[in-house]
Design an enzyme around this catalytic site. Structure first.
Site, short mmCIF file in Angstrom:
data_model
loop_
_atom_site.label_atom_id
_atom_site.label_comp_id
_atom_site.label_asym_id
_atom_site.label_seq_id
_atom_site.Cartn_x
_atom_site.Cartn_y
_atom_site.Cartn_z
CB CYS A 85 -22.43 33.11 16.92
SG CYS A 85 -24.22 32.91 17.08
CG HIS A 193 -22.09 33.71 21.57
ND1 HIS A 193 -21.68 34.76 20.79
CD2 HIS A 193 -23.37 33.45 21.20
CE1 HIS A 193 -22.67 35.12 19.97
NE2 HIS A 193 -23.71 34.33 20.21
CD GLU A 195 -18.66 35.71 22.65
OE1 GLU A 195 -19.67 36.18 22.08
OE2 GLU A 195 -18.02 34.72 22.20
#
EC number: 4.3.2.10
Length: 215
Positions: A85, A193, A195
């Site tokens: 990001c 992202h 994650e």
């Protein structure tokens, strides 16, 4: 006979901005042994370095100032450096964000020459939610994710000087670079992202861990 290393030692840079807990948890699920570090001296022993980031470009570069020299040295030495990001945007040279927010000039790491620009006024900003990845260049990071969806939250996007630095694009009124990498392939970043991107993100993180182990 040597035994192949099966766990990558990854340093996540703790410079005061970033979703550190989620990134750490995602990397651990992907098979990494993770160290959160505020000490650039710990980069040497790592198999890979992750530069997360949430927030403004200028603040990110200010906070990352003590790490700048070490990050550039490690990247130029061939160590896998993964920006996420804002961390991806920091891999580039400059960003319109600093000027837009009245924060003056801010210099990125310039490991992938280019500029971060703001989405146009006729687009809803920030670009938030799930969107598709269109892989445009072979790279170990994107093995098995072409056409899959990832989770985005951003108002600016990368425009590399060299079109070949774009690894994947995403359509949000315009096709923008959602994954970028340098010529050597060891410096790369995702605008989204991983994650927070479910199985697609986990696959990308596993690809990163495998890449660190194969170096």
């Amino acid at each position: 006979m040597s035994v192949r290393q099966t766990t990558a030692d990854v340093v996540v840079v703790d410079y005061g901005l970033g979703n550190l807990r989620s990134v750490t948890r995602g990397l651990e699920r992907a098979g990494a042994d993770v160290t959160l570090s505020e000490d650039p001296a710990e980069f040497d022993a790592a198999d890979g370095i992750v530069l997360p980031g949430v927030g403004a470009f200028s603040e990110g570069m200010d906070n990352a100032g003590p790490f700048r020299e070490a990050l550039v040295e490690q990247a130029e030495a061939g160590k896998p450096l993964f920006g996420i990001c804002l961390g991806m945007q920091m891999l580039l040279t400059t960003s319109e964000e600093a000027d837009h927010e009245g924060q003056g000039d801010a210099e990125g790491l310039d490991l992938i020459p280019g500029e971060n620009v703001r989405f146009s006024r006729d687009q809803t900003v920030p670009h938030m939610g799930w969107n598709e990845l269109d892989v445009t260049r072979d790279h170990p990071l994107v093995e098995g994710v072409d056409g899959e969806h990832a989770y985005f939250v951003h108002s600016y996007y990368a425009v590399p000087d060299d079109e070949a630095a774009t690894v994947a694009t995403t359509d949000y009124g315009t096709d923008f670079a959602s994954i970028v990498a340098n010529d050597a392939g060891n410096v790369f970043g995702t605008q989204f992202h991983p994650e927070k991107s479910g199985e697609t993100g986990l696959r990308i993180l596993r690809n990163y861990v495998d890449y660190c182990l194969d170096r």
